[in-house]
Scaffold this active site. Structure first.
Site, short mmCIF file in Angstrom:
data_model
loop_
_atom_site.label_atom_id
_atom_site.label_comp_id
_atom_site.label_asym_id
_atom_site.label_seq_id
_atom_site.Cartn_x
_atom_site.Cartn_y
_atom_site.Cartn_z
N CYS A 86 0.87 -1.53 -0.14
CA CYS A 86 -0.21 0.04 0.43
C CYS A 86 0.71 1.06 -0.12
CB CYS A 86 -0.46 -0.13 0.89
SG CYS A 86 -2.26 1.35 0.93
N HIS A 195 -3.15 -6.19 1.24
CA HIS A 195 -2.35 -6.22 2.18
C HIS A 195 -2.83 -7.40 2.43
CE1 HIS A 195 -2.44 -1.90 4.22
NE2 HIS A 195 -2.78 -1.26 3.29
N GLU A 197 -0.31 -8.93 5.29
CA GLU A 197 -0.62 -8.93 5.89
C GLU A 197 -1.80 -8.94 7.07
OE1 GLU A 197 -0.74 -4.88 5.55
OE2 GLU A 197 -0.28 -6.04 5.17
#
Length: 228
Positions: A86, A195, A197
């Protein structure tokens, strides 16, 4: 293996990134403040999402001048895995470590929801644990994720197989050629808007992002662990 999570003023996904490495991978990880000038002790560098320096001027435009960027460029030149997610992707673009630029979403709104991605290249150090063409679900959360480059650069990305992830079905932000993530020519610097994660455990709604981090560890072990 030792990971660095680089923290800029305004980063807000650094904790998620840290716990993905620590809790789900079980690997060593440290936060690194943006003013350090050496990353030699780390095997992989992670640039998390957020709003570095408030995203003034442009997303990532000020962060590219942070002291740590010299060390990140050195690590990239040495072939270490560099992942920008991002805002981290935006910083890599502004720093010239990846080609192209980011524009505002074509909806002119901030978008935050899960999205389908297709794995376009599973022969990188970030994607070896995926199947070629695998469709995965990863969250996005951005207002400026509309990737753009000129036609010559796009053709180079295609020819060099540098497009790693593309939006599948729906393009949420107007990104050129449905591009969601690219690598540099050497293949050790990955920038992506979604994302991973935030998708490392089923309790989070899915674990499709975990394979990306597992791929990094697999690459590192294959390259550094001597079999006797």
């Amino acid at each position: 293996m030792k990971f660095a999570v680089v923290v800029f003023p305004g980063s807000n996904c650094d904790v998620d990134m840290y716990h993905a490495i620590s809790d789900e991978l079980g690997e060593e990880v440290e936060y690194v403040w943006h003013d350090v000038d050496c990353l030699d002790d780390f095997d992989a560098i992670l640039l998390p999402g957020g709003f570095s320096y408030g995203d003034y001027l442009r997303s990532g435009a000020i962060a590219r001048f942070s002291n740590v960027m010299k060390a990140i460029k050195k690590a990239a030149d040495e072939g270490k895995p560099i992942l920008g997610v991002c805002n981290g992707f935006q910083i890599l673009l502004e720093a010239g470590l990846l080609p192209g630029a980011m524009r505002r979403n074509n909806t002119l709104t901030f978008i935050c929801r899960p999205i389908k991605l297709r794995v376009e290249n599973n022969e990188t150090m970030f994607t070896s644990q995926y199947e070629q063409g695998e469709v995965i679900t990863i969250p996005i959360a951005h207002g400026e994720g509309n990737y753009y480059c000129d036609e010559q650069t796009l053709q180079q990305l295609i020819a060099n197989n540098q497009i790693v992830f593309r939006y599948e079905g729906e393009n949420p932000n107007g990104s050129l050629f449905n591009i969601a993530g690219i690598v540099n020519e050497k293949g050790n610097v990955l920038g992506m808007m979604p994302h991973p994660e935030r998708a490392v455990h089923e309790l989070l709604g899915g674990a499709d992002g975990l394979k990306l981090f597992q791929s990094i560890v697999t690459y590192w072990r294959d390259a550094h662990v001597v079999t006797t």
